[in-house]
Design a protein around this motif. Structure first.
Motif, PDB file in Angstrom:
ATOM      1  N   CYS A 188       0.817  -1.217   0.000  1.00 42.83           N
ATOM      2  CA  CYS A 188       0.000   0.000   0.000  1.00 42.83           C
ATOM      3  C   CYS A 188       0.851   1.266   0.000  1.00 42.83           C
ATOM      4  O   CYS A 188       0.324   2.365  -0.104  1.00 42.83           O
ATOM      5  N   PHE A 189       2.181   1.126   0.110  1.00 41.68           N
ATOM      6  CA  PHE A 189       3.052   2.273   0.279  1.00 41.68           C
ATOM      7  C   PHE A 189       3.946   2.558  -0.920  1.00 41.68           C
ATOM      8  O   PHE A 189       4.967   3.213  -0.776  1.00 41.68           O
ATOM      9  N   ASP A 190       3.574   2.103  -2.106  1.00 39.92           N
ATOM     10  CA  ASP A 190       4.380   2.327  -3.300  1.00 39.92           C
ATOM     11  C   ASP A 190       3.954   3.538  -4.120  1.00 39.92           C
ATOM     12  O   ASP A 190       4.761   4.148  -4.801  1.00 39.92           O
ATOM     13  N   ALA A 191       2.691   3.902  -4.066  1.00 42.02           N
ATOM     14  CA  ALA A 191       2.141   4.855  -5.025  1.00 42.02           C
ATOM     15  C   ALA A 191       2.467   6.319  -4.749  1.00 42.02           C
ATOM     16  O   ALA A 191       2.604   7.096  -5.676  1.00 42.02           O
ATOM     17  N   ASP A 192       2.579   6.714  -3.515  1.00 41.10           N
ATOM     18  CA  ASP A 192       2.686   8.136  -3.201  1.00 41.10           C
ATOM     19  C   ASP A 192       3.865   8.392  -2.266  1.00 41.10           C
ATOM     20  O   ASP A 192       3.697   8.697  -1.090  1.00 41.10           O
ATOM     21  N   VAL A 193       5.075   8.293  -2.808  1.00 42.07           N
ATOM     22  CA  VAL A 193       6.286   8.498  -2.021  1.00 42.07           C
ATOM     23  C   VAL A 193       6.490   9.994  -1.821  1.00 42.07           C
ATOM     24  O   VAL A 193       6.618  10.745  -2.780  1.00 42.07           O
ATOM     25  N   LEU A 194       6.484  10.435  -0.565  1.00 40.81           N
ATOM     26  CA  LEU A 194       6.611  11.864  -0.259  1.00 40.81           C
ATOM     27  C   LEU A 194       8.055  12.319  -0.188  1.00 40.81           C
ATOM     28  O   LEU A 194       8.373  13.444  -0.570  1.00 40.81           O
ATOM     29  N   VAL A 195       8.939  11.459   0.313  1.00 39.21           N
ATOM     30  CA  VAL A 195      10.362  11.745   0.349  1.00 39.21           C
ATOM     31  C   VAL A 195      11.079  10.514  -0.162  1.00 39.21           C
ATOM     32  O   VAL A 195      10.879   9.417   0.348  1.00 39.21           O
ATOM     33  N   LYS A 196      11.901  10.707  -1.192  1.00 34.30           N
ATOM     34  CA  LYS A 196      12.588   9.574  -1.806  1.00 34.30           C
ATOM     35  C   LYS A 196      13.913   9.283  -1.134  1.00 34.30           C
ATOM     36  O   LYS A 196      14.260   8.146  -0.883  1.00 34.30           O
ATOM     37  N   ASP A 197      14.678  10.315  -0.852  1.00 39.20           N
ATOM     38  CA  ASP A 197      15.988  10.147  -0.243  1.00 39.20           C
ATOM     39  C   ASP A 197      16.080  11.148   0.897  1.00 39.20           C
ATOM     40  O   ASP A 197      16.340  12.328   0.670  1.00 39.20           O
ATOM     41  N   ALA A 198      15.882  10.678   2.103  1.00 36.43           N
ATOM     42  CA  ALA A 198      15.839  11.576   3.253  1.00 36.43           C
ATOM     43  C   ALA A 198      17.122  12.379   3.420  1.00 36.43           C
ATOM     44  O   ALA A 198      17.104  13.486   3.933  1.00 36.43           O
ATOM     45  N   ASP A 199      18.253  11.851   2.960  1.00 37.04           N
ATOM     46  CA  ASP A 199      19.524  12.569   3.089  1.00 37.04           C
ATOM     47  C   ASP A 199      19.590  13.801   2.197  1.00 37.04           C
ATOM     48  O   ASP A 199      20.288  14.747   2.494  1.00 37.04           O
ATOM     49  N   SER A 200      18.855  13.796   1.091  1.00 36.90           N
ATOM     50  CA  SER A 200      18.931  14.919   0.161  1.00 36.90           C
ATOM     51  C   SER A 200      18.104  16.108   0.621  1.00 36.90           C
ATOM     52  O   SER A 200      18.352  17.232   0.224  1.00 36.90           O
ATOM     53  N   GLY A 201      17.069  15.852   1.450  1.00 40.35           N
ATOM     54  CA  GLY A 201      16.208  16.930   1.903  1.00 40.35           C
ATOM     55  C   GLY A 201      15.263  17.421   0.823  1.00 40.35           C
ATOM     56  O   GLY A 201      14.557  18.385   0.999  1.00 40.35           O
ATOM     57  N   VAL A 202      15.262  16.749  -0.332  1.00 40.46           N
ATOM     58  CA  VAL A 202      14.414  17.159  -1.443  1.00 40.46           C
ATOM     59  C   VAL A 202      13.223  16.211  -1.534  1.00 40.46           C
ATOM     60  O   VAL A 202      13.405  15.001  -1.615  1.00 40.46           O
ATOM     61  N   PRO A 203      11.980  16.753  -1.479  1.00 39.64           N
ATOM     62  CA  PRO A 203      10.817  15.890  -1.611  1.00 39.64           C
ATOM     63  C   PRO A 203      10.842  15.105  -2.933  1.00 39.64           C
ATOM     64  O   PRO A 203      11.366  15.596  -3.948  1.00 39.64           O
TER      65      PRO A 203
END
Length: 132
Positions: A113-128
């Motif tokens: 259920c958690f594949d479709a709407d990823v809010l943050v891809k790489d937490a280290d980058s700080g870029v949504p």
């Protein structure tokens, strides 16, 4: 409890039942996780009876808040969740069920259920994720 939750006694072990910290409507969030990969599959809701059934049958049983009934994962979809372990979190207000998922876990047909709407891809980058 509200009218959306069951109101019947459960044969859940009283020692377990006494530890649970349920929501106002008598439910616990239940996270289903693939036992061998750690993949988080879905979140469902359990009351004492659903937890009892899950612990004793080896198949995940949830309480459907919208349909106001119990459902066993896979009975209609064929996408079964075979229970490998069940644990309470440190506050006893969430259940983690490690399962062997057969087929899709999500009602949309997706594996999780958690594949479709990823809010943050790489937490280290700080870029949504939407901005990447």
């Amino acid at each position: 409890m509200t009218s959306s939750t069951p109101r019947r006694p459960s044969p859940l072990d009283p020692g377990i039942a006494a530890r649970l910290k349920r929501s106002a409507d008598g439910l616990l969030p239940a996270i289903a996780q693939q036992y061998d990969t750690g993949e988080v599959l879905m979140l469902g809701w359990m009351d004492d009876e659903a937890l009892h059934r899950t612990l004793t049958t080896g198949r995940c049983t949830y309480w459907s808040r919208s349909r106001r009934e119990y459902w066993v994962k896979g009975d209609t979809s064929g996408h079964f969740q075979w229970v490998k372990s069940v644990a309470l979190d440190c506050d006893a207000d969430t259940v983690l069920v490690k399962v062997d998922q057969v087929g899709a876990a999500c009602h949309t047909g997706a594996r999780t259920c958690f594949d479709a709407d990823v809010l943050v891809k790489d937490a280290d980058s700080g870029v949504p994720a939407a901005d990447q």
